[in-house]
Design a protein around this motif. Sequence first.
Motif: not given
Length: 345
Positions: A50-53, A67-76, A84-88
């Motif tokens: 895992p890495r932070t954005v 990048l955070h917004r794109v990853l948030r959609l791809v995560a769906t 929980d700590d915000g890393r992906f």
Amino acid sequence: MWSEADKTGAEPGDRRSMAVLVDEALGYVFSAALRAVAAVGVADKLAGGPRTVAELAAQTGVHEGSLHRVLRLVATRGVVEELDDGRFRLTELGQALRSDVPLSARPAVLMLTDHTLWLPSGEMERCLREGGSVFGGIFGMPFFDYVAQDEQTATAFHDGMASFSDAENRPIAAAYDFPELGVVVDVGGGQGGFLLEVLRRRPRLDGVLFDEAHAVAGHRLAADEVKGRWQAVAGDFFAEVPRGDVYLLKRILHDWDDEQCVTILRNCRRAMAPGGRILVVDAVVPRGNAPHQAKTLDLLLMSALVGKERTEADFARLFAAAGLRLSRTIPTDTMLSIAEAEPEP
Ligand SMILES: C[S@@+](CC[C@H](N)C(=O)[O-])C[C@H]1O[C@@H](n2cnc3c(N)ncnc32)[C@H](O)[C@@H]1O
């Protein structure tokens, strides 16, 4: 008491339908996000854990907030997961987006969302109104001419095709009882991944990879186990094809209209040794409403190329027009079937 319909003018069912159709209409945004993630190479940067954005943005050289917004959609859809700590982190599904895994989907994702397919599919309404491909209107020339005129486009197409095909080559080669001896010609064989699988299964068989020069230049036939048993030949299958016993046409006829398919088939028939066969490896579109990837790919073939996915009856008709007959259709453990054709006596 007011009913739901009285307050809004719509039945509750209508609102559900509305929500479903709005989601469907937004489907392309997910494809765009998946492309963006694949293009900047996020999956490779998550391979070690895992890495932070912020870390990912720095490593890929992109804008952190976007990048955070794109990853948030791809995560769906389970490609990555936000912890929980915000890393992906990369999920099992997302591992296939890495460029260093054996069956990487990254080149296929980039090819299928490339502007050469993306822009024509956005113009699908014009296909309906005018009929046929819109590629020429956008790019000024037919699809394969455009691919051929630019090295970067050719590489992206052939790498994408090869990645798309990698997962299916082995099960398709296993589904057919290839002869022990003779010459197999892979017509429009791209980088030769399918031919390689066939030659691996039959150690005394020889092979010819036949395609345009820009495709055969990137061939993958240098493996020791097939050494001395293959040739790579550049040419145009509308003009002539090399001599052989078994002809492979994998994901070829679906690129072309019926008349062009008959020309390719006739050229194979003409070059074929006595007792030869043609194996058309394409999707056979099933009847009915069930989802099938061929129904989606068909619309890319309609908008960007001049081809289509076909039914078994369509193949039988094409074969008859080329002096061949459909001897059998063999399903495989992939979405493709093998339609075997032999010359009419
Ligand atoms: C959809 S790809 C299929 C590649 C490969 N058979 C596979 O299944 O991955 C179509 C192939 O046809 C080749 N092609 C297109 N026009 C051609 C022509 N006129 N002569 C020879 N090959 C051609 C392309 O270069 C490309 O490799």
